[in-house]
Scaffold this motif. Sequence first.
Motif, mmCIF file in Angstrom:
data_model
loop_
_atom_site.group_PDB
_atom_site.id
_atom_site.type_symbol
_atom_site.label_atom_id
_atom_site.label_comp_id
_atom_site.label_asym_id
_atom_site.label_seq_id
_atom_site.Cartn_x
_atom_site.Cartn_y
_atom_site.Cartn_z
ATOM 1 N N SER A 1 -107.031 10.516 -1.345
ATOM 2 C CA SER A 1 -106.937 10.108 0.062
ATOM 3 C C SER A 1 -106.276 11.446 0.782
ATOM 4 O O SER A 1 -105.032 11.406 1.214
ATOM 5 N N PHE A 2 -106.964 12.701 0.828
ATOM 6 C CA PHE A 2 -106.498 13.683 1.462
ATOM 7 C C PHE A 2 -105.850 13.699 2.783
ATOM 8 O O PHE A 2 -106.564 13.322 3.726
ATOM 9 N N ARG A 3 -104.528 13.862 2.824
ATOM 10 C CA ARG A 3 -103.861 13.788 4.332
ATOM 11 C C ARG A 3 -103.851 14.911 4.793
ATOM 12 O O ARG A 3 -103.463 16.076 4.335
ATOM 13 N N SER A 4 -104.297 14.727 6.073
ATOM 14 C CA SER A 4 -104.530 16.162 6.900
ATOM 15 C C SER A 4 -104.184 15.759 8.467
ATOM 16 O O SER A 4 -104.869 16.180 9.130
ATOM 17 N N GLY A 5 -103.373 14.890 8.620
ATOM 18 C CA GLY A 5 -102.818 14.409 10.055
ATOM 19 C C GLY A 5 -104.075 13.646 10.754
ATOM 20 O O GLY A 5 -104.589 12.628 10.189
ATOM 21 N N ASP A 6 -104.825 14.332 11.650
ATOM 22 C CA ASP A 6 -105.466 13.635 12.318
ATOM 23 C C ASP A 6 -107.424 14.090 11.941
ATOM 24 O O ASP A 6 -107.990 13.813 12.705
ATOM 25 N N GLU B 18 -94.207 6.566 -2.137
ATOM 26 C CA GLU B 18 -95.453 6.915 -1.157
ATOM 27 C C GLU B 18 -95.291 6.507 0.207
ATOM 28 O O GLU B 18 -95.716 7.381 0.930
ATOM 29 N N TRP B 19 -94.586 5.337 0.574
ATOM 30 C CA TRP B 19 -94.395 4.878 2.060
ATOM 31 C C TRP B 19 -93.377 5.910 2.517
ATOM 32 O O TRP B 19 -93.438 6.338 3.545
ATOM 33 N N GLN B 20 -92.212 6.215 1.821
ATOM 34 C CA GLN B 20 -91.292 7.389 2.259
ATOM 35 C C GLN B 20 -91.855 8.673 2.655
ATOM 36 O O GLN B 20 -91.447 9.142 3.599
ATOM 37 N N ILE B 21 -92.802 9.058 1.799
ATOM 38 C CA ILE B 21 -93.226 10.426 2.077
ATOM 39 C C ILE B 21 -94.105 10.353 3.215
ATOM 40 O O ILE B 21 -94.150 11.367 4.073
ATOM 41 N N ASN B 22 -95.005 9.424 3.217
ATOM 42 C CA ASN B 22 -95.729 9.312 4.648
ATOM 43 C C ASN B 22 -94.919 9.220 5.791
ATOM 44 O O ASN B 22 -95.223 9.871 6.709
ATOM 45 N N ALA B 23 -93.798 8.433 5.706
ATOM 46 C CA ALA B 23 -92.905 8.268 6.860
ATOM 47 C C ALA B 23 -92.128 9.490 7.265
ATOM 48 O O ALA B 23 -91.911 10.045 8.563
ATOM 49 N N MET B 24 -92.127 10.760 6.316
ATOM 50 C CA MET B 24 -91.280 11.829 6.364
ATOM 51 C C MET B 24 -92.408 12.601 7.382
ATOM 52 O O MET B 24 -91.827 13.434 8.065
ATOM 53 N N PHE B 25 -93.550 12.604 7.478
ATOM 54 C CA PHE B 25 -94.252 13.299 8.210
ATOM 55 C C PHE B 25 -94.560 12.749 9.628
ATOM 56 O O PHE B 25 -95.374 13.144 10.559
ATOM 57 N N PHE B 26 -93.828 11.466 9.670
ATOM 58 C CA PHE B 26 -93.919 11.081 11.178
ATOM 59 C C PHE B 26 -92.595 10.989 11.853
ATOM 60 O O PHE B 26 -91.631 10.451 11.097
ATOM 61 N N ALA C 29 -102.421 17.954 -0.719
ATOM 62 C CA ALA C 29 -102.761 16.560 -0.358
ATOM 63 C C ALA C 29 -101.464 15.862 0.336
ATOM 64 O O ALA C 29 -101.155 14.754 -0.372
ATOM 65 N N TRP C 30 -100.899 16.431 1.349
ATOM 66 C CA TRP C 30 -99.579 15.856 1.592
ATOM 67 C C TRP C 30 -99.526 15.999 3.207
ATOM 68 O O TRP C 30 -99.894 17.060 3.513
ATOM 69 N N GLY C 31 -99.360 14.982 3.722
ATOM 70 C CA GLY C 31 -99.360 14.854 5.309
ATOM 71 C C GLY C 31 -99.188 13.617 5.483
ATOM 72 O O GLY C 31 -99.293 12.550 4.728
ATOM 73 N N PHE C 32 -99.287 12.903 7.060
ATOM 74 C CA PHE C 32 -99.204 11.768 7.515
ATOM 75 C C PHE C 32 -100.727 11.154 7.236
ATOM 76 O O PHE C 32 -101.658 11.661 7.698
ATOM 77 N N ASP C 33 -100.673 9.897 6.948
ATOM 78 C CA ASP C 33 -101.908 9.134 6.886
ATOM 79 C C ASP C 33 -101.713 7.773 7.352
ATOM 80 O O ASP C 33 -100.844 6.910 7.304
ATOM 81 N N ALA C 34 -102.506 7.580 8.554
ATOM 82 C CA ALA C 34 -102.271 6.757 9.334
ATOM 83 C C ALA C 34 -102.738 5.381 8.905
ATOM 84 O O ALA C 34 -102.351 4.140 9.086
ATOM 85 N N ASP C 35 -103.527 5.503 7.720
ATOM 86 C CA ASP C 35 -104.300 4.303 7.064
ATOM 87 C C ASP C 35 -103.384 4.067 5.696
ATOM 88 O O ASP C 35 -103.937 3.103 4.800
ATOM 89 N N CYS C 36 -102.165 4.596 5.312
ATOM 90 C CA CYS C 36 -101.408 4.391 4.335
ATOM 91 C C CYS C 36 -100.997 2.903 4.057
ATOM 92 O O CYS C 36 -100.406 2.435 4.889
#
Length: 337
Positions: free
Chosen positions: A119-124, A250-258, A235-242
């Motif tokens: 689920s390659f994360r690359s912002g938008d 995983e949740w904390q890492i996703n939140a870190m980019f927001f 493969a690190w960044g914000f994922d709106a569909d996480c």
Amino acid sequence: MDEKCVDPSVQVDIDEMILDYLIFNATKSALNDFEDQLIDAEHAHQQRKTNRLSHLVDSYLNIFHAIHPEHHGSRGLRFRLRLLKFTIMFTKRSIPSDTKPSKSELRALGQKRQNEARSFRSGDKNSSHFELPNLIEDLDLPDGLAINNGEITPMTGQVSFNPSGSDVPSPKTRLSLLDTLPAFMALSAAQTAMQEGTITDVWMHLAAGYMVQAVVEQYLVFKSQRKEVLREAFAWGFDADCDAAEGSDEWQINAMFFGESEIVSGWDRIRDEHMHALIPPEGSGLQEHLELMVAGDLSVPKFDQYILNFLTGLHLALFLTSVVAMSGLKMEEQNPV
């Protein structure tokens, strides 16, 4: 004669303080060993104190869980334990050690990073529209290479830790930077959550540099032929569909980019710049290009020093926080309200 015992209401706090003290010393020892190792590589094989202190932490942690099965430690204690685990993973990744993860844990780490890559994360951006270069098309390393104190040398069977001749296990038994990357991201996310802050440009460049080093190591040291390496590393960044469970790594890492109200600015750009820096310029081969990167601003010794500074900063900040907390506790005891 009346037997005196610790008040059960404070027993868990005392035991946590003991565990905290052991974790602090084990982390300090590992960082000191690594600092000495950067100066003299021979020191890598003289780290019995760190191993002994790590075993003490492990033993007392088992005792702690047996005595307090319902108590999982304070948030600060859990973070300090996480810091110790990552410090040992990173600083001992190239040397024999019985404190490194087991083979089953390494397989779990590999699966973790591969799941992130899917689920390659690359912002938008959408991964299906994001062109990732196939670096291995231009890679031809018949014997593999080893990085010795920042210099690339042929690798024959074993990885020489330094020019003086100290050997470490072959690449297949080493802990790679790509293996440790999820732990680095989780540690950073936990720190950001504890501070209730946001990631900085300094951290973004450190993290992107970590990813570059992980890719270079896979191709030059581990002689990887997998096309997924680049995707797994970046493969690190914000994922709106996480859909990770709240509070999980995983949740904390996703939140870190927001940030407070929007995606943290700058990460996509910095990550993408570092990723595309791996692509050799026209007329230059990949092997030559990566060797120049390792010998230049992205040298291994410089990278190791950056991470050492990062971990030392975290360790000292936690120490000062503990001192302040203890001072407050003593003040309360002396001046009860």
